[in-house]
Write a protein that holds these residues in place. Structure first.
Motif: not given
Length: 102
Positions: A43-50, A52-54, A56-61, A72-76
Motif C-alpha cells: 500500500y505504501l509503495a502504491e502511494v509512493h509511486r503516485l 513520484l508522478g505515476g 492511476p489506471f494508466v501505469d498500473e491496474w 497521496v496528499p497526506f504522504y506529500h
C-alpha cells in the motif's frame, strides 16, 4: 433494572477496558520495532509511486490505487515535513487510527 454500581459490573467493565488499553500499548510499541508482514508495504509503495508522478489506471491496474489516490496528499505533507519517507508506515497507521476514531 439494577444499576452497575449496585451489581459490581462496573469492575469487570473497567478491567476489560484496562486489558484493551494494555494490548493497544503493547501493539503500538511492537509496531516501532518490527516489520509488518501484511500488505502494508504494498500500500505504501502504491502511494509512493503516485507521489513520484505515476498515473492511476494508466501505469498500473492494481486495486490498491483507489486507497493510494486518497492518501497521496497526506504522504506529500509527511515528506515535506520530514524531508524523506522514513518511518512512514508508523505515521500512516497513526493517520488510519485517527480516521477510525473520528
Amino acid at each position: 433494572m439494577r444499576k452497575w454500581r449496585e451489581t459490581g459490573d462496573w469492575k469487570s467493565l473497567i478491567a476489560g477496558f484496562a486489558c484493551l488499553f494494555i494490548i493497544a500499548v503493547v501493539l503500538a510499541i511492537r509496531n516501532l520495532y518490527s516489520f509488518s508482514w501484511s500488505d502494508e508495504s504494498l500500500y505504501l509503495a502504491e502511494v509512493h509511486r503516485l507521489f513520484l508522478g505515476g498515473k492511476p489506471f494508466v501505469d498500473e491496474w492494481h486495486p490498491t490505487q483507489f486507497y493510494a489516490v486518497l492518501f497521496v496528499p497526506f504522504y506529500h505533507i509527511y515528506v515535506k515535513l520530514k524531508g524523506g519517507g522514513t518511518k512512514e508506515s508508523i505515521w500512516r497507521q497513526g493517520i488510519y487510527i485517527c480516521c477510525l476514531i473520528s
